[in-house]
Design a protein around this motif. Structure first.
Motif, mmCIF file in Angstrom:
data_model
loop_
_atom_site.group_PDB
_atom_site.id
_atom_site.type_symbol
_atom_site.label_atom_id
_atom_site.label_comp_id
_atom_site.label_asym_id
_atom_site.label_seq_id
_atom_site.Cartn_x
_atom_site.Cartn_y
_atom_site.Cartn_z
ATOM 1 N N SER A 87 0.805 -1.415 0.081
ATOM 2 C CA SER A 87 -0.115 -0.138 -0.045
ATOM 3 C C SER A 87 0.879 1.225 -0.006
ATOM 4 C CB SER A 87 -0.893 -0.064 1.313
ATOM 5 O OG SER A 87 -0.007 0.294 2.560
ATOM 6 N N ARG A 88 0.289 2.359 -0.136
ATOM 7 C CA ARG A 88 1.069 3.741 0.019
ATOM 8 C C ARG A 88 1.986 3.886 1.186
ATOM 9 N NH1 ARG A 88 0.709 8.557 -2.719
ATOM 10 N NH2 ARG A 88 -1.295 7.676 -3.736
ATOM 11 N N LYS A 89 1.239 3.350 2.334
ATOM 12 C CA LYS A 89 1.933 3.490 3.748
ATOM 13 C C LYS A 89 3.168 2.315 3.971
ATOM 14 C CE LYS A 89 0.958 2.792 8.476
ATOM 15 N NZ LYS A 89 -0.321 2.018 9.643
ATOM 16 N N ILE A 90 2.773 1.313 3.211
ATOM 17 C CA ILE A 90 4.022 0.377 3.059
ATOM 18 C C ILE A 90 5.174 0.786 2.328
ATOM 19 C CG2 ILE A 90 4.606 -2.002 2.404
ATOM 20 C CD1 ILE A 90 1.666 -2.922 3.454
ATOM 21 N N MET A 91 5.026 1.356 1.172
ATOM 22 C CA MET A 91 5.968 1.516 0.351
ATOM 23 C C MET A 91 6.701 2.717 0.634
ATOM 24 S SD MET A 91 4.471 0.971 -3.663
ATOM 25 C CE MET A 91 2.742 1.474 -3.395
ATOM 26 N N LYS A 92 6.111 3.880 1.434
ATOM 27 C CA LYS A 92 6.535 5.126 1.773
ATOM 28 C C LYS A 92 7.668 4.410 3.141
ATOM 29 C CE LYS A 92 5.747 9.480 4.367
ATOM 30 N NZ LYS A 92 4.581 10.357 4.659
ATOM 31 N N SER A 93 7.175 3.609 4.088
ATOM 32 C CA SER A 93 7.928 3.148 5.182
ATOM 33 C C SER A 93 9.167 2.255 4.685
ATOM 34 C CB SER A 93 7.140 2.105 6.136
ATOM 35 O OG SER A 93 7.908 1.696 6.962
ATOM 36 N N CYS A 94 8.739 1.612 3.500
ATOM 37 C CA CYS A 94 9.977 1.001 2.859
ATOM 38 C C CYS A 94 11.187 2.024 2.353
ATOM 39 C CB CYS A 94 9.689 -0.057 1.992
ATOM 40 S SG CYS A 94 10.910 -0.742 0.788
ATOM 41 N N LEU A 95 10.841 2.889 1.418
ATOM 42 C CA LEU A 95 11.652 3.678 0.642
ATOM 43 C C LEU A 95 12.393 4.734 1.706
ATOM 44 C CD1 LEU A 95 9.565 4.113 -2.390
ATOM 45 C CD2 LEU A 95 11.358 2.444 -2.096
ATOM 46 N N THR A 96 11.431 5.221 2.677
ATOM 47 C CA THR A 96 12.220 6.314 3.529
ATOM 48 C C THR A 96 13.193 5.635 4.221
ATOM 49 O OG1 THR A 96 10.400 5.985 5.044
ATOM 50 C CG2 THR A 96 10.555 7.911 3.699
ATOM 51 N N GLY A 97 12.920 4.508 4.848
ATOM 52 C CA GLY A 97 14.041 3.701 5.537
ATOM 53 C C GLY A 97 15.236 3.428 4.622
ATOM 54 N N TYR A 98 14.865 3.009 3.280
ATOM 55 C CA TYR A 98 16.056 2.697 2.452
ATOM 56 C C TYR A 98 16.777 3.844 2.146
ATOM 57 C CZ TYR A 98 18.778 0.499 -1.100
ATOM 58 O OH TYR A 98 19.755 0.149 -1.924
ATOM 59 N N LEU A 99 16.416 4.978 1.894
ATOM 60 C CA LEU A 99 16.967 6.055 1.696
ATOM 61 C C LEU A 99 18.002 6.461 2.978
ATOM 62 C CD1 LEU A 99 14.428 8.515 -0.061
ATOM 63 C CD2 LEU A 99 16.392 7.879 -0.846
ATOM 64 N N ALA A 100 17.479 6.421 4.078
ATOM 65 C CA ALA A 100 18.325 6.560 5.255
ATOM 66 C C ALA A 100 19.499 5.721 5.405
ATOM 67 C CB ALA A 100 17.601 6.479 6.665
ATOM 68 N N LEU A 101 19.265 4.291 5.252
ATOM 69 C CA LEU A 101 20.409 3.398 5.603
ATOM 70 C C LEU A 101 20.668 2.300 4.303
ATOM 71 C CD1 LEU A 101 18.775 1.873 8.849
ATOM 72 C CD2 LEU A 101 20.744 3.611 8.609
ATOM 73 N N GLY A 102 20.099 2.532 3.288
ATOM 74 C CA GLY A 102 20.645 1.850 2.090
ATOM 75 C C GLY A 102 21.938 1.946 1.690
ATOM 76 N N TRP A 103 22.638 3.134 1.841
ATOM 77 C CA TRP A 103 24.063 3.344 1.506
ATOM 78 C C TRP A 103 24.884 2.056 2.101
ATOM 79 C CZ3 TRP A 103 27.042 3.579 5.902
ATOM 80 C CH2 TRP A 103 26.671 4.123 7.106
ATOM 81 N N SER A 104 24.510 1.613 3.397
ATOM 82 C CA SER A 104 25.220 0.540 3.888
ATOM 83 C C SER A 104 24.655 -0.999 3.247
ATOM 84 C CB SER A 104 24.853 0.285 5.378
ATOM 85 O OG SER A 104 23.380 -0.192 5.676
ATOM 86 N N GLY A 105 23.839 -0.983 2.586
ATOM 87 C CA GLY A 105 23.536 -2.220 1.897
ATOM 88 C C GLY A 105 22.210 -2.907 2.779
ATOM 89 N N HIS A 106 21.903 -2.131 3.860
ATOM 90 C CA HIS A 106 20.727 -2.593 4.743
ATOM 91 C C HIS A 106 19.349 -2.491 3.975
ATOM 92 C CE1 HIS A 106 18.491 -3.512 8.199
ATOM 93 N NE2 HIS A 106 17.840 -2.409 8.042
ATOM 94 N N VAL A 107 18.771 -3.442 3.907
ATOM 95 C CA VAL A 107 17.374 -3.483 3.425
ATOM 96 C C VAL A 107 16.153 -3.467 4.630
ATOM 97 C CG1 VAL A 107 15.454 -4.477 2.057
ATOM 98 C CG2 VAL A 107 17.967 -4.474 1.279
ATOM 99 N N PRO A 108 15.524 -2.497 4.880
ATOM 100 C CA PRO A 108 14.558 -2.405 6.228
ATOM 101 C C PRO A 108 13.615 -3.509 6.045
ATOM 102 C CG PRO A 108 14.901 -0.049 5.117
ATOM 103 C CD PRO A 108 15.569 -1.087 4.066
ATOM 104 N N GLY A 109 13.171 -3.721 7.262
ATOM 105 C CA GLY A 109 12.103 -4.799 7.167
ATOM 106 C C GLY A 109 10.936 -4.519 6.697
#
Length: 325
Positions: A224-246
């Motif tokens: 859903s929009r909520k799920i995608m937003k949670s995923c992508l904002t988390g990835y923008l913050a930590l994706g540089w490390s290779g971490h994929v948020p839950g």
């Protein structure tokens, strides 16, 4: 060289090396997989397309279609079969709930735009809806002609009929109304399917019904929009490390190509990371409004080189021959 200047140069060198390391570690050119091919999501089967300029939530898109070069109506079995025959890898279709609690395949919550009926889907029974002409309202010339009128009688189908018609194909169900009870109704039906069939069905839509489906059937891929937003904002913050948020795991992302460029590792490494997290990345054309798809060969010019994720299209018949000649 004085101590202060030496310290400044060392700090600058560390920053430059760290920055270079981050970009190298997130480089698609070095780490992404470019050996695949795009997978095609057929949006509502093969649909009549329309210009997107000026479209808003109240626009009747059937009243502004492009001049038809095919006779298919979206969300009908004929258009779905044609999409699969043309090379679609997955089918998306829209779902509403009727007055007699049936799950029917139709885009709008009301009938006036596309059909010869009136009122809400929710206020009509399945039998009443089956009598409508689904092609009644389609026009490309402001109402001078209606080329699909009379060609959609009796074509409305149920979710159960779609699932039965394509028993071994990937399906994506769009819950059109943000109503929790519609999520309950769909979850109740999906719970009757065997596990191997359920594994081929995904769900997306409003936050409320999708949350119900996820809570009842966590094994179903849902977003859903909520799920995608949670995923992508988390990835923008930590994706540089290779971490994929839950929040990014076992779901799917409908991502406009324009905004995908913001993601760490875009495009190929990002898609690889999401694939490892059991998540599909579905690329939507342009900014992604109003179901913009890769519908013309020239639209593919913006597709990232080597892309092996999914492409959203309303015209599999046009796109598949270009990608898979």
């Amino acid at each position: 060289m004085n101590r202060r200047r030496r310290r400044l140069l060392i700090t600058l060198g560390v920053v430059l090396l760290t920055t270079a390391g981050l970009f190298t570690a997130n480089s698609s050119a070095l780490w992404g997989d470019d050996d695949g091919r795009p997978l095609l999501l057929a949006h509502r089967g093969i649909a009549q397309t329309f210009p997107l300029d000026g479209v808003d939530n109240n626009t009747c898109t059937a009243a502004r279609i492009h001049p038809p070069d095919h006779a298919y109506l979206e969300n009908t079995l004929a258009s779905m079969r044609a999409a699969f025959e043309a090379g679609a890898d997955m089918l998306e279709f829209d779902v509403q709930v009727t007055a007699d609690d049936r799950l029917v395949v139709f885009h709008d919550s009301t009938l006036e735009c596309r059909t010869d009926g009136s009122g809400r889907i929710r206020d009509h029974t399945l039998a009443e809806l089956r009598r409508l002409d689904l092609g009644h309202g389609y026009t490309a010339d402001g109402g001078a002609t209606y080329p699909l009128r009379g060609k959609g009688s009796g074509l409305l189908v149920t979710v159960e009929e779609v699932v039965a018609a394509f028993p071994d194909r990937e399906l994506l169900i769009d819950l059109k109304n943000d109503e929790a009870d519609e999520g309950e109704r769909l979850a109740a039906y999906l719970a009757t399917l065997p596990a191997e069939r359920l594994a081929t069905i995904g769900v997306y839509g409003g936050d409320a019904p999708v949350e119900v489906v996820r809570s009842r059937l966590p094994q179903v891929r849902a977003t859903s929009r909520k799920i995608m937003k949670s995923c992508l904002t988390g990835y923008l913050a930590l994706g540089w490390s290779g971490h994929v948020p839950g929040a990014c795991r076992h779901t799917e992302l409908h991502l406009p190509e324009r905004y995908g460029r913001l993601m760490w590792g875009w495009p190929l490494l990002f898609a690889d990371r999401m694939r490892e997290a059991d998540t599909r990345v579905i690329l939507v054309a342009g900014d992604g409004p109003w179901s913009a798809g890769f519908d013309r060969p020239e639209d593919l010019e913006t597709m990232p080189a080597g892309w092996s994720g999914w492409l959203w299209t309303n015209r599999t018949d046009r796109i598949s021959p270009v990608l898979r000649p």
